[in-house]
Structure formats: structure tokens, C-alpha cells
Write a protein that holds these residues in place. Structure first.
Motif: not given
Length: 387
Positions: A172-193
Motif C-alpha cells: 500500500l502506498t501513502a503520501s506521507g501527509g503534510p509532515f513527512r519531512n517534519a522533525s519531532m520538534d516541528e511535529l510538536g508544534r503542528v496546528s489543526p489548520e
């Protein structure tokens, strides 16, 4: 002309399905529609497609729609019983099951028991109750035709060779979504928008967040396990940012078949609704020279642990997938309401899984009870992580 019902007609899949119906002209006839509470939109759909019966899950909304359509021939029903009546209505030949969440399970089962072929977009039916749904379909001798792009792709690839002994694995393929290249620090600041801005697909809110956490792909692994009778150990996930290859099938001789198309759900919807035919669709054709490159990467379950939790649930079986689904739905809702952080979503799910003692051979009542328990537990867990 094929008579169809659309369960969840005001959602993303439902509205795109009606675009397909409109495009195909006299190929499909809509006899039934259901929605949760969007009176304005379903009234417009009644005006355009003239169904015989509609139902709204929200009783007050059904009363309002009934008043607005009192001079039309359409029969308006309300509540869960109304949804089930539309799902099983005699006139339909096929039901598109596109209700979001486990709310789609009972209507899907009732449609199957009534002998309707199912175009399945409600993955939760198979995630939470795969053995029960597939056994019911076998007993009623009905087809379950997947609408998810990945599973639709596998169906088409397996048309070349569907023998179990020839198959090595599904991919199965997945796009990886909008955060596929984000660091853990960046993921910690993700907003719903930010999380709702999917790079390739237009989808409903929950599935868009699930795509960002890779939980949606995990659910698709469990769904594929039941659709194709393949153990989860033989179902792989790869990140494919372009969303052009929708799935692949690898055979024991080393050959591999892939399905490619534009990232547009209307194609998979049309394929399911008019199966086994093919006709011109409203979807644009691929231009591979313009695309230029197709990329495949390993899924990172350290940054996106929801995928590994879904695999764990699939291996455990029983009521565990229903628990993961219920916990995920609660956690995603809490995130969208800004009660918890993006990285709290997998934490809530794992805490719920760890607290659950699965029933390994569940009946339907066990599934429903597990879902209810998981939601209650996940709500408490979410409150601990409240911002």
C-alpha cells in the motif's frame, strides 16, 4: 440503469459520488440518500437527484427536512432506524457506504443482509468487524467492492492473477501527509489548520488528520487483510509522495504489478459503482513525462507510531482494532478542538490499547461494547494531555 443508495451523501465521498452520477448521465439512478444533519445540502441533492427515500441521523434535522420537502414525493426518515431502512430499501441494487466512523457499521451490515452489493468507503466496517462483515457478505452472496484508492488498485492488479499461491505481498502506498519531512520538534508544534492541508487529496476532516499521523494507512492495512484474505505480515506500506501509484502487488516469481492514476477519488468511486464496467470518467489523464519522477520511501514509525499501533491491532485481532479506531476518533476530535497536541494523538491511542483486554472471537455486541469502552477511556486519557 443501476439503482443505488448513498449512505453519507453530504460528506466528501458522498458529494463526489453524486458528481460521478451526474457525469455518467443515465447509467446510475439514485433512489436513497442519508446524512447526519446537513439539511441544506441534502435538500439540494433531493432537488437534483429525486431519490425515493432519505434519512437524517439527527431527528430534529429530519423533522426540518420533512417540513421543507412536504410537497415532494420523497419519504424522509430520522434516526439510526431511518438510516438502516434506507440502507436496506428494496429498490436499490448497490449501496455506497460512505458514513464516517463506526456509525457506518450497522447500516452496512443491514445492506449486506438485504442482498445489496456494497461499494465500501466506510473502512471502519472492516477495521472494527472484518470477520463479521465478510461472513455476512459470503452468506448473502454479495460483492464488497472497495472505494479506497489503495484497495481499488489491488483489486485491479489482482485481476491478472488472483491465486493465493501466486501472491507474495501487497504494498500500500501513502503520501506521507503534510509532515513527512517534519522533525519531532516541528511535529510538536503542528496546528489543526496545518494538519488539515493535505498535499494531494481532498478528504473529510478525520481522514485528513489520520493521513497526517499515518493511522489511516494502518487502518487500510487491516481493511486489506479482510478484503483479500492476506495476513498483515504480508502487507507493506511505503511512502510515495506523488500519490500516482496507488498500490502494488508482488508475486512469488519476483514480478510486481502497480496501479497508476491521477489522485482523484472520483475514479475509484466510479469504478466501484459501475463495476465491472469501465467508462470515460471526469478524472484527468496522467501525463508521465510531466510528472517526471516517482519516489518511494520507507515509512517512519518512530515519528509516526500510529502505523505500528494499527499493525499491532491487526496482529492481535478480536476487539483490539475496534478499540484503536474508537480511541483514534476521540483523539483526533480532541486535537481538532485544540484540547491536545498533534503528538498526543498516538499517546492516547497507545494508552487505550494497553488498558484493553481484547475479546479474541467477538460477536457484534462485543465490537460495539469495545468501541464504547475505548471512547470513554480515550476521553479520560485526552483530558490528561489537555493543553
Amino acid at each position: 440503469m443501476k439503482n443505488i443508495c448513498i449512505l453519507g451523501s453530504t460528506g466528501s465521498i458522498g458529494t463526489q459520488a453524486l458528481q460521478v452520477v451526474d457525469f455518467l448521465g443515465d447509467q446510475l439512478n439514485v433512489v436513497g440518500l442519508t446524512a447526519r444533519s446537513n439539511v441544506d445540502l441534502i435538500e439540494q441533492q433531493i432537488e437534483k437527484f429525486d431519490p425515493h427515500m432519505v434519512a437524517l441521523a439527527d431527528e430534529a434535522s429530519a423533522d426540518l427536512l420533512r417540513e421543507r420537502t412536504k410537497n415532494k414525493r420523497v419519504k424522509v426518515l430520522g434516526g439510526q432506524d431511518g438510516i438502516v431502512q434506507v440502507a436496506a430499501m428494496q429498490e436499490s441494487e448497490m449501496v455506497l457506504s460512505a458514513i464516517v466512523g463506526i456509525a457506518g457499521l450497522l447500516p452496512t451490515l443491514e445492506a449486506i443482509k438485504a442482498g445489496k452489493n456494497i461499494a465500501l468507503a466506510n473502512k471502519e466496517s472492516l477495521v472494527t468487524a472484518g470477520p463479521i462483515v465478510m461472513e455476512a457478505a459470503a452468506e448473502a452472496d454479495v460483492e464488497i467492492i472497495p472505494v479506497d484508492g489503495e484497495h481499488s488498485a489491488i483489486v485491479q492488479c489482482l485481476a491478472a492473477d488472483s491465486r493465493c499461491e501466486s501472491l507474495r505481498k501487497l504494498i500500500l502506498t501513502a503520501s506521507g501527509g503534510p509532515f513527512r519531512n517534519a522533525s519531532m520538534d516541528e511535529l510538536g508544534r503542528v496546528s489543526p489548520e496545518q494538519a488539515l492541508k493535505h498535499p494531494n487529496w481532498e478528504m473529510g476532516r478525520r481522514i485528513t488528520i489520520d493521513s497526517a499521523t499515518l493511522m489511516n494507512k494502518g487502518f487500510e492495512v487491516i481493511e486489506a487483510r479482510w478484503l483479500f484474505g492476506v495476513d498483515v505480515s504480508r502487507i507493506d506500506v511505503v511512502i510515495h509522495p506523488e500519490s500516482i501509484v496507488h498500490s502494488m502487488v508482488e508475486f512469488i516469481d519476483g514480478s510486481m504489478l502497480a496501479h497508476l492514476s491521477t489522485a482523484d477519488m472520483r475514479l475509484q468511486i466510479q469504478l466501484a459503482l459501475i463495476h465491472p464496467e469501465r467508462k470515460e470518467s471526469p478524472v484527468s489523464y496522467l501525463n508521465l513525462s510531466e510528472i517526471g519522477r516517482l519516489t518511494f520511501l520507507e515509512a517512519d514509525t518512530e515519528r509516526f507510531p500510529c502505523l505500528s499501533y494499527a499493525y499491532e491491532a491487526g496482529r492481535t485481532g478480536g476487539t483490539m482494532p475496534a478499540v484503536v479506531n474508537g480511541a483514534d476518533e476521540v483523539a483526533v476530535d480532541a486535537f481538532l478542538k485544540k484540547k491536545i497536541e498533534f503528538l498526543d494523538i498516538p499517546k492516547v491511542i497507545k494508552q487505550t490499547m494497553d488498558a484493553h483486554e481484547p475479546v479474541l472471537d467477538p460477536v457484534l455486541d462485543d465490537i460495539i461494547a469495545a468501541d464504547k469502552w475505548a471512547r470513554h477511556f480515550a476521553e479520560k486519557a485526552s483530558s490528561i494531555h489537555t493543553r
